[in-house]
Design a protein around this motif. Structure first.
Motif, PDB file in Angstrom:
ATOM      1  N   GLN A 196       0.860  -1.177   0.000  1.00  0.00           N
ATOM      2  CA  GLN A 196       0.000   0.000   0.000  1.00  0.00           C
ATOM      3  C   GLN A 196       0.899   1.231   0.000  1.00  0.00           C
ATOM      4  O   GLN A 196       2.054   1.156   0.417  1.00  0.00           O
ATOM      5  N   PRO A 197       0.409   2.387  -0.488  1.00  0.00           N
ATOM      6  CA  PRO A 197       1.228   3.594  -0.452  1.00  0.00           C
ATOM      7  C   PRO A 197       1.799   3.848   0.944  1.00  0.00           C
ATOM      8  O   PRO A 197       1.088   3.728   1.944  1.00  0.00           O
ATOM      9  N   GLY A 198       3.084   4.167   0.992  1.00  0.00           N
ATOM     10  CA  GLY A 198       3.759   4.399   2.266  1.00  0.00           C
ATOM     11  C   GLY A 198       4.496   3.199   2.806  1.00  0.00           C
ATOM     12  O   GLY A 198       5.286   3.329   3.755  1.00  0.00           O
ATOM     13  N   ASP A 199       4.276   2.012   2.215  1.00  0.00           N
ATOM     14  CA  ASP A 199       4.973   0.807   2.680  1.00  0.00           C
ATOM     15  C   ASP A 199       6.450   0.859   2.304  1.00  0.00           C
ATOM     16  O   ASP A 199       6.867   1.589   1.404  1.00  0.00           O
ATOM     17  N   VAL A 200       7.237   0.030   3.016  1.00  0.00           N
ATOM     18  CA  VAL A 200       8.675  -0.025   2.814  1.00  0.00           C
ATOM     19  C   VAL A 200       9.017  -1.201   1.897  1.00  0.00           C
ATOM     20  O   VAL A 200       8.570  -2.330   2.129  1.00  0.00           O
ATOM     21  N   VAL A 201       9.808  -0.930   0.870  1.00  0.00           N
ATOM     22  CA  VAL A 201      10.278  -1.957  -0.060  1.00  0.00           C
ATOM     23  C   VAL A 201      11.801  -1.948  -0.047  1.00  0.00           C
ATOM     24  O   VAL A 201      12.426  -0.902  -0.257  1.00  0.00           O
ATOM     25  N   ALA A 202      12.398  -3.095   0.212  1.00  0.00           N
ATOM     26  CA  ALA A 202      13.857  -3.220   0.198  1.00  0.00           C
ATOM     27  C   ALA A 202      14.317  -3.534  -1.217  1.00  0.00           C
ATOM     28  O   ALA A 202      13.633  -4.244  -1.953  1.00  0.00           O
ATOM     29  N   LEU A 203      15.483  -3.015  -1.572  1.00  0.00           N
ATOM     30  CA  LEU A 203      16.031  -3.283  -2.898  1.00  0.00           C
ATOM     31  C   LEU A 203      17.544  -3.115  -2.881  1.00  0.00           C
ATOM     32  O   LEU A 203      18.118  -2.564  -1.948  1.00  0.00           O
ATOM     33  N   GLU A 204      18.170  -3.654  -3.929  1.00  0.00           N
ATOM     34  CA  GLU A 204      19.627  -3.623  -4.025  1.00  0.00           C
ATOM     35  C   GLU A 204      20.137  -2.187  -4.117  1.00  0.00           C
ATOM     36  O   GLU A 204      19.458  -1.311  -4.648  1.00  0.00           O
ATOM     37  N   SER A 205      21.337  -1.972  -3.586  1.00  0.00           N
ATOM     38  CA  SER A 205      21.984  -0.672  -3.689  1.00  0.00           C
ATOM     39  C   SER A 205      23.427  -0.868  -4.135  1.00  0.00           C
ATOM     40  O   SER A 205      24.203  -1.520  -3.440  1.00  0.00           O
ATOM     41  N   PRO A 206      23.793  -0.377  -5.344  1.00  0.00           N
ATOM     42  CA  PRO A 206      22.979   0.427  -6.264  1.00  0.00           C
ATOM     43  C   PRO A 206      21.977  -0.422  -7.024  1.00  0.00           C
ATOM     44  O   PRO A 206      22.125  -1.636  -7.102  1.00  0.00           O
ATOM     45  N   THR A 207      20.975   0.245  -7.583  1.00  0.00           N
ATOM     46  CA  THR A 207      19.939  -0.449  -8.332  1.00  0.00           C
ATOM     47  C   THR A 207      19.663   0.297  -9.622  1.00  0.00           C
ATOM     48  O   THR A 207      20.187   1.391  -9.852  1.00  0.00           O
ATOM     49  N   HIS A 208      18.828  -0.289 -10.463  1.00  0.00           N
ATOM     50  CA  HIS A 208      18.473   0.365 -11.723  1.00  0.00           C
ATOM     51  C   HIS A 208      17.445   1.447 -11.446  1.00  0.00           C
ATOM     52  O   HIS A 208      16.523   1.266 -10.648  1.00  0.00           O
ATOM     53  N   PHE A 209      17.604   2.602 -12.119  1.00  0.00           N
ATOM     54  CA  PHE A 209      16.735   3.743 -11.822  1.00  0.00           C
ATOM     55  C   PHE A 209      15.269   3.454 -12.124  1.00  0.00           C
ATOM     56  O   PHE A 209      14.376   4.076 -11.533  1.00  0.00           O
ATOM     57  N   SER A 210      14.983   2.507 -13.028  1.00  0.00           N
ATOM     58  CA  SER A 210      13.580   2.199 -13.347  1.00  0.00           C
ATOM     59  C   SER A 210      12.842   1.646 -12.134  1.00  0.00           C
ATOM     60  O   SER A 210      11.645   1.891 -11.962  1.00  0.00           O
ATOM     61  N   PHE A 211      13.550   0.873 -11.286  1.00  0.00           N
ATOM     62  CA  PHE A 211      12.926   0.385 -10.068  1.00  0.00           C
ATOM     63  C   PHE A 211      12.516   1.555  -9.175  1.00  0.00           C
ATOM     64  O   PHE A 211      11.447   1.553  -8.567  1.00  0.00           O
ATOM     65  N   LEU A 212      13.378   2.549  -9.090  1.00  0.00           N
ATOM     66  CA  LEU A 212      13.076   3.712  -8.257  1.00  0.00           C
ATOM     67  C   LEU A 212      11.894   4.484  -8.830  1.00  0.00           C
ATOM     68  O   LEU A 212      11.063   5.005  -8.079  1.00  0.00           O
ATOM     69  N   GLU A 213      11.801   4.553 -10.166  1.00  0.00           N
ATOM     70  CA  GLU A 213      10.666   5.242 -10.777  1.00  0.00           C
ATOM     71  C   GLU A 213       9.353   4.544 -10.439  1.00  0.00           C
ATOM     72  O   GLU A 213       8.339   5.196 -10.173  1.00  0.00           O
ATOM     73  N   VAL A 214       9.371   3.201 -10.429  1.00  0.00           N
ATOM     74  CA  VAL A 214       8.159   2.458 -10.081  1.00  0.00           C
ATOM     75  C   VAL A 214       7.767   2.730  -8.637  1.00  0.00           C
ATOM     76  O   VAL A 214       6.592   2.971  -8.328  1.00  0.00           O
ATOM     77  N   LEU A 215       8.752   2.701  -7.735  1.00  0.00           N
ATOM     78  CA  LEU A 215       8.460   2.971  -6.324  1.00  0.00           C
ATOM     79  C   LEU A 215       7.903   4.375  -6.144  1.00  0.00           C
ATOM     80  O   LEU A 215       6.965   4.591  -5.363  1.00  0.00           O
ATOM     81  N   GLN A 216       8.472   5.330  -6.864  1.00  0.00           N
ATOM     82  CA  GLN A 216       7.983   6.697  -6.761  1.00  0.00           C
ATOM     83  C   GLN A 216       6.536   6.792  -7.243  1.00  0.00           C
ATOM     84  O   GLN A 216       5.703   7.436  -6.600  1.00  0.00           O
ATOM     85  N   GLY A 217       6.241   6.150  -8.373  1.00  0.00           N
ATOM     86  CA  GLY A 217       4.892   6.212  -8.911  1.00  0.00           C
ATOM     87  C   GLY A 217       3.847   5.577  -8.006  1.00  0.00           C
ATOM     88  O   GLY A 217       2.688   5.994  -8.005  1.00  0.00           O
ATOM     89  N   LEU A 218       4.260   4.576  -7.224  1.00  0.00           N
ATOM     90  CA  LEU A 218       3.325   3.901  -6.318  1.00  0.00           C
ATOM     91  C   LEU A 218       3.389   4.463  -4.907  1.00  0.00           C
ATOM     92  O   LEU A 218       2.749   3.917  -4.000  1.00  0.00           O
TER      93      LEU A 218
END
Length: 317
Positions: A196-218
């Protein structure tokens, strides 16, 4: 005489010296001409030579010694073992609008290779074979041209994908496969299903910017997990995150992650699937580069170890 398309003078000088270093004309440890001498040889200002030397320093081709000058770098016989980068940080809001514009919003020079996305060149395809295949499919299944398939995708296509998944070590029910417009669409759908909006999602660092765009959009928060250039996502760091923060999902590219190119060992993939079940957490696995792995064992997906349905496999063709 320099033209508008010619590189800057400092870069021309730096490239000349770099070539001499790479071909062995200038050997390791050899002293380079002084700034004044090189400026006189090329008929340029001393500041131009200083820029060239700084460029070579950044490329680790030369080193500066106080009051002695510049020398060809003495590099070790083998490169040092890479280390895991920065430590884990707290989850935070994502804003990468400026990054996407910088990477994809401008025309790339024709002599530059862009690593912004993994896209095969058109020269790798046979356009005549593709054309014949499309024409043959349209003739054999002409009724499909005027009808909608199932919202999950055409049944034959889902069965074909289930057969393909066997090569990833997975036994998938075609009824549980959903065909989307691309891998990023499937990742976004997976995130919608488990967060749900506001939830925490873990991801690799560094990561591909497209993943960050998806997180931002959601409107999801990103929690960076340290990632080793050789072995991928640090599961010890992920475990600490699960013990201390409300992580709802983890996004991971176990095989040839972008941008590091790391490959998670099979033991770690199995452990990740077990962690997902233990913590009731979704693992969204991007297997887009599995077919490019040198070793067959690196093609086996985290999903193949999933016995509880917590791993969501995404791929692209």
């Amino acid at each position: 005489m320099a033209t508008d398309d010619a590189p800057p003078l400092y870069l021309q000088i730096a490239e000349q010296l770099a070539q001499l270093i790479r071909n062995g004309t200038l050997v390791r440890g050899e002293k380079l001409p002084s700034v004044r001498e090189l400026a006189r040889q090329h008929g340029v200002a001393q500041t131009t030579v200083v820029q060239a030397y700084h460029w070579l320093e950044d490329a680790r081709l030369i080193t500066a010694r106080p009051r002695s000058g510049f020398f060809v770098a003495t590099r070790p016989v083998s490169l040092p073992e890479p280390s895991t980068p920065r430590p884990m940080r707290r989850a935070r809001e994502v804003s990468v609008d400026w990054l996407g514009q910088r990477i994809l919003g401008r025309n790339q020079p024709v002599d530059m290779v862009s690593y912004s996305s993994g896209t095969p060149g058109p020269e790798l395809f046979n356009p005549d074979r593709v054309r014949r295949a499309v024409v043959r499919a349209a003739q054999r299944h002409r009724q499909l041209l005027c009808t909608y398939p199932s919202p999950s995708g055409h049944e034959d296509a889902r069965r074909a994908l289930a057969r393909y998944a066997v090569g990833l070590g997975c036994s998938l029910d075609p009824e549980n496969i959903v065909i989307t417009g691309g891998c990023m669409d499937s990742i976004a759908l997976c995130l919608r299903a488990v967060t749900q909006p506001g939830d925490v999602v873990a991801l690799e660092s560094p990561t591909h910017f497209s993943f960050l765009e998806v997180l931002q959009g959601l409107h999801l928060k990103a929690l960076e997990i340290p990632t080793h250039p050789r072995n991928g996502l640090s599961l010890d760091a992920l475990q600490l995150a699960l013990d201390t923060q409300p992580v709802k999902a983890v996004m991971v590219v176990p095989t040839l992650s972008n941008p590091l190119g790391s490959c998670m060992p099979q033991g770690e993939r199995k452990r990740l699937a077990q962690m997902a079940a233990c913590h009731d957490m979704a693992v969204i696995e991007d297997a887009i580069y599995n077919d490019l792995a040198e070793a067959d064992e690196m093609r086996r997906a985290v999903k193949s170890y999933d016995t509880t349905g917590h791993v969501m496999l995404c791929d692209s063709f």
